[in-house]
Design a protein around this motif. Sequence first.
Motif, PDB file in Angstrom:
ATOM      1  N   SER A   1     116.821   5.610 -11.684  1.00 28.70           N
ATOM      2  CA  SER A   1     116.308   6.583 -11.266  1.00 28.70           C
ATOM      3  C   SER A   1     117.321   7.859 -10.860  1.00 28.70           C
ATOM      4  O   SER A   1     116.941   8.974 -10.933  1.00 28.70           O
ATOM      5  N   GLY A   2     118.570   7.688 -10.882  1.00 27.07           N
ATOM      6  CA  GLY A   2     119.653   8.474 -10.638  1.00 27.07           C
ATOM      7  C   GLY A   2     119.673   8.609  -9.117  1.00 27.07           C
ATOM      8  O   GLY A   2     120.735   9.408  -8.449  1.00 27.07           O
ATOM      9  N   PHE A   3     118.997   7.939  -8.184  1.00 29.05           N
ATOM     10  CA  PHE A   3     119.251   8.026  -6.683  1.00 29.05           C
ATOM     11  C   PHE A   3     120.111   6.969  -6.334  1.00 29.05           C
ATOM     12  O   PHE A   3     120.005   5.664  -6.660  1.00 29.05           O
ATOM     13  N   ASN A   4     121.323   7.406  -5.753  1.00 23.49           N
ATOM     14  CA  ASN A   4     122.223   6.228  -5.173  1.00 23.49           C
ATOM     15  C   ASN A   4     122.291   5.766  -3.808  1.00 23.49           C
ATOM     16  O   ASN A   4     123.320   5.128  -3.562  1.00 23.49           O
ATOM     17  N   GLY A   5     121.316   6.010  -3.113  1.00 20.01           N
ATOM     18  CA  GLY A   5     121.276   5.636  -1.889  1.00 20.01           C
ATOM     19  C   GLY A   5     121.363   4.349  -1.642  1.00 20.01           C
ATOM     20  O   GLY A   5     121.004   3.457  -2.245  1.00 20.01           O
ATOM     21  N   SER A   6     121.688   3.819  -0.550  1.00 20.93           N
ATOM     22  CA  SER A   6     121.870   2.244  -0.066  1.00 20.93           C
ATOM     23  C   SER A   6     120.178   1.637  -0.153  1.00 20.93           C
ATOM     24  O   SER A   6     120.341   0.277   0.076  1.00 20.93           O
ATOM     25  N   ALA A   7     119.441   2.256   0.169  1.00 17.15           N
ATOM     26  CA  ALA A   7     118.061   1.585   0.282  1.00 17.15           C
ATOM     27  C   ALA A   7     116.862   2.526  -0.451  1.00 17.15           C
ATOM     28  O   ALA A   7     117.281   3.857  -0.512  1.00 17.15           O
ATOM     29  N   GLY A   8     116.010   1.898  -1.365  1.00 19.02           N
ATOM     30  CA  GLY A   8     115.126   2.411  -1.842  1.00 19.02           C
ATOM     31  C   GLY A   8     114.404   1.545  -2.722  1.00 19.02           C
ATOM     32  O   GLY A   8     115.183   0.376  -3.177  1.00 19.02           O
ATOM     33  N   THR A   9     113.166   1.669  -3.053  1.00 19.80           N
ATOM     34  CA  THR A   9     112.388   0.723  -3.984  1.00 19.80           C
ATOM     35  C   THR A   9     111.686   1.903  -5.149  1.00 19.80           C
ATOM     36  O   THR A   9     111.025   2.993  -4.871  1.00 19.80           O
TER      37      THR A   9
ATOM     38  N   SER B   1     118.884  13.878   0.178  1.00 18.77           N
ATOM     39  CA  SER B   1     119.445  13.588  -0.969  1.00 18.77           C
ATOM     40  C   SER B   1     118.625  13.194  -2.096  1.00 18.77           C
ATOM     41  O   SER B   1     118.875  13.361  -3.262  1.00 18.77           O
ATOM     42  N   ALA B   2     117.784  12.257  -1.928  1.00 23.63           N
ATOM     43  CA  ALA B   2     116.708  11.748  -2.825  1.00 23.63           C
ATOM     44  C   ALA B   2     116.026  12.887  -3.557  1.00 23.63           C
ATOM     45  O   ALA B   2     115.719  12.871  -4.555  1.00 23.63           O
ATOM     46  N   SER B   3     115.632  13.881  -2.571  1.00 18.07           N
ATOM     47  CA  SER B   3     114.884  14.955  -3.312  1.00 18.07           C
ATOM     48  C   SER B   3     115.684  15.845  -4.225  1.00 18.07           C
ATOM     49  O   SER B   3     115.154  16.168  -5.117  1.00 18.07           O
ATOM     50  N   ALA B   4     117.067  15.860  -3.924  1.00 15.59           N
ATOM     51  CA  ALA B   4     117.855  16.444  -4.878  1.00 15.59           C
ATOM     52  C   ALA B   4     118.031  15.601  -6.156  1.00 15.59           C
ATOM     53  O   ALA B   4     118.151  15.978  -7.363  1.00 15.59           O
ATOM     54  N   ASP B   5     118.284  14.315  -6.034  1.00 12.94           N
ATOM     55  CA  ASP B   5     118.644  13.299  -7.129  1.00 12.94           C
ATOM     56  C   ASP B   5     117.530  13.104  -7.984  1.00 12.94           C
ATOM     57  O   ASP B   5     117.783  12.963  -9.309  1.00 12.94           O
TER      58      ASP B   5
ATOM     59  N   GLN C   1     101.583  -3.543 -16.463  1.00 11.47           N
ATOM     60  CA  GLN C   1     101.296  -2.156 -16.234  1.00 11.47           C
ATOM     61  C   GLN C   1     102.042  -1.382 -15.128  1.00 11.47           C
ATOM     62  O   GLN C   1     101.853  -0.512 -14.873  1.00 11.47           O
ATOM     63  N   ALA C   2     103.019  -2.104 -14.457  1.00  9.08           N
ATOM     64  CA  ALA C   2     103.831  -1.457 -13.643  1.00  9.08           C
ATOM     65  C   ALA C   2     105.041  -2.703 -13.299  1.00  9.08           C
ATOM     66  O   ALA C   2     104.948  -3.712 -13.822  1.00  9.08           O
ATOM     67  N   TRP C   3     106.341  -2.025 -13.034  1.00 10.58           N
ATOM     68  CA  TRP C   3     107.494  -2.417 -12.824  1.00 10.58           C
ATOM     69  C   TRP C   3     108.044  -2.311 -11.499  1.00 10.58           C
ATOM     70  O   TRP C   3     107.951  -1.120 -11.332  1.00 10.58           O
ATOM     71  N   ILE C   4     108.453  -3.225 -10.593  1.00 12.76           N
ATOM     72  CA  ILE C   4     109.182  -2.790  -9.387  1.00 12.76           C
ATOM     73  C   ILE C   4     110.510  -3.176  -9.410  1.00 12.76           C
ATOM     74  O   ILE C   4     110.974  -4.123  -9.839  1.00 12.76           O
ATOM     75  N   ILE C   5     111.444  -2.152  -8.958  1.00  9.24           N
ATOM     76  CA  ILE C   5     112.925  -2.313  -8.938  1.00  9.24           C
ATOM     77  C   ILE C   5     113.470  -2.235  -7.716  1.00  9.24           C
ATOM     78  O   ILE C   5     113.105  -1.072  -6.968  1.00  9.24           O
ATOM     79  N   PHE C   6     113.779  -3.216  -7.156  1.00  7.32           N
ATOM     80  CA  PHE C   6     114.239  -3.243  -5.607  1.00  7.32           C
ATOM     81  C   PHE C   6     115.707  -2.944  -5.524  1.00  7.32           C
ATOM     82  O   PHE C   6     116.486  -2.838  -6.853  1.00  7.32           O
ATOM     83  N   THR C   7     116.201  -2.505  -4.462  1.00  7.23           N
ATOM     84  CA  THR C   7     117.720  -2.252  -4.363  1.00  7.23           C
ATOM     85  C   THR C   7     118.222  -3.771  -3.868  1.00  7.23           C
ATOM     86  O   THR C   7     117.811  -4.272  -2.753  1.00  7.23           O
ATOM     87  N   GLY C   8     119.128  -4.193  -4.488  1.00  9.96           N
ATOM     88  CA  GLY C   8     119.846  -5.338  -4.117  1.00  9.96           C
ATOM     89  C   GLY C   8     120.176  -6.349  -5.327  1.00  9.96           C
ATOM     90  O   GLY C   8     119.894  -6.035  -6.505  1.00  9.96           O
TER      91      GLY C   8
ATOM     92  N   TRP D   1     110.356   4.756  -2.873  1.00  7.79           N
ATOM     93  CA  TRP D   1     109.999   4.902  -1.412  1.00  7.79           C
ATOM     94  C   TRP D   1     111.813   4.623  -1.015  1.00  7.79           C
ATOM     95  O   TRP D   1     112.533   4.011  -1.139  1.00  7.79           O
ATOM     96  N   THR D   2     112.041   5.755   0.009  1.00  8.26           N
ATOM     97  CA  THR D   2     113.364   5.424   0.968  1.00  8.26           C
ATOM     98  C   THR D   2     113.092   6.066   2.119  1.00  8.26           C
ATOM     99  O   THR D   2     111.935   6.805   2.483  1.00  8.26           O
ATOM    100  N   ASP D   3     113.983   5.771   3.118  1.00 11.83           N
ATOM    101  CA  ASP D   3     113.616   6.161   4.473  1.00 11.83           C
ATOM    102  C   ASP D   3     114.204   7.357   4.846  1.00 11.83           C
ATOM    103  O   ASP D   3     114.949   8.130   4.031  1.00 11.83           O
ATOM    104  N   SER D   4     114.101   7.811   5.876  1.00 13.16           N
ATOM    105  CA  SER D   4     114.232   9.234   6.248  1.00 13.16           C
ATOM    106  C   SER D   4     116.056   9.523   6.324  1.00 13.16           C
ATOM    107  O   SER D   4     116.215  10.708   6.110  1.00 13.16           O
ATOM    108  N   ARG D   5     116.917   8.592   6.287  1.00 13.95           N
ATOM    109  CA  ARG D   5     118.018   9.184   6.080  1.00 13.95           C
ATOM    110  C   ARG D   5     118.285   9.709   4.538  1.00 13.95           C
ATOM    111  O   ARG D   5     119.475  10.246   4.522  1.00 13.95           O
ATOM    112  N   TYR D   6     117.538   9.276   3.738  1.00 12.62           N
ATOM    113  CA  TYR D   6     117.886   9.830   2.176  1.00 12.62           C
ATOM    114  C   TYR D   6     116.868  10.788   1.658  1.00 12.62           C
ATOM    115  O   TYR D   6     116.996  11.088   0.524  1.00 12.62           O
TER     116      TYR D   6
END
Length: 272
Positions: free
Chosen positions: A46-54, A73-77, A20-27, A65-70
Amino acid sequence: MTTQARLQAVREAMRHHRLQAWIIFTGDPHLCEYPPAHWTARAWVSGFNGSAGTLVVTRTGAALWTDSRYWVSASADLKGSGITLMRQGEEGCPTMAEWLASELEEGELVGFDSQFLSLAQFEKLTHELEAVELIPCITDDIIDEVWTENRPPKPLSEVFALEDAGLTRAEKLEKMREHMRSKNATAWLFSALDDIAWLLNLRASDVAHCPVFVADLIVDDYGAELFIETRRVPSAIQKALRADGITLSLPDRFIPSLDNRLFAGDTIGYDA
């Protein structure tokens, strides 16, 4: 293929596996700081290319989910993708488990491939999912069924020997065995690529900015087994490794070999 089409392909794979759900990690499976392009599935979907996110995908929704650095850019992507941006660290931002609890029914299955997590991350995630009455479902990476076109191959740069490494490979292995004996371990598992490169005095260029190669290694009292694509290891290096008691096996033999050792009663040490 658009982001929406990729999300739909993930959902079709989820249905096939009754998830019912699938999680895609960065790494990647070795938790490299700079994952090789083959394992950049979160960015591909996702189209989001930041170095951190799930990225979490459900039957009808998706969130990243990503931290404040992104956040900018994530909002735009993610604009127009159907993926909700979760500003990790912002007050009121739900955790993945909390969001999934609001999207799914109790007892539904949340799938992920545990090879992309450290042991501590795995235990934390499974505990949080179980706390909201969801069932963690550890399975093979369904992205392998979805990302079949134009996917970068797994890295296969040629392995080379480090000529001047201070200690020889045999000396390092003996120090490792002394450590194993002090821990009452009969074997030791390595999957951090920098550890393997250092211990074997070998290098390659599989990972950006890091002279390492994709492999796993098990050291025991008498020898070692290196799990690697053998075609990328020059014959002279293969001969030198055999002289130090190291056998080469293909990567798909890693888990069976580990299982066999556990079945035989080995006590295997590892870095959690």
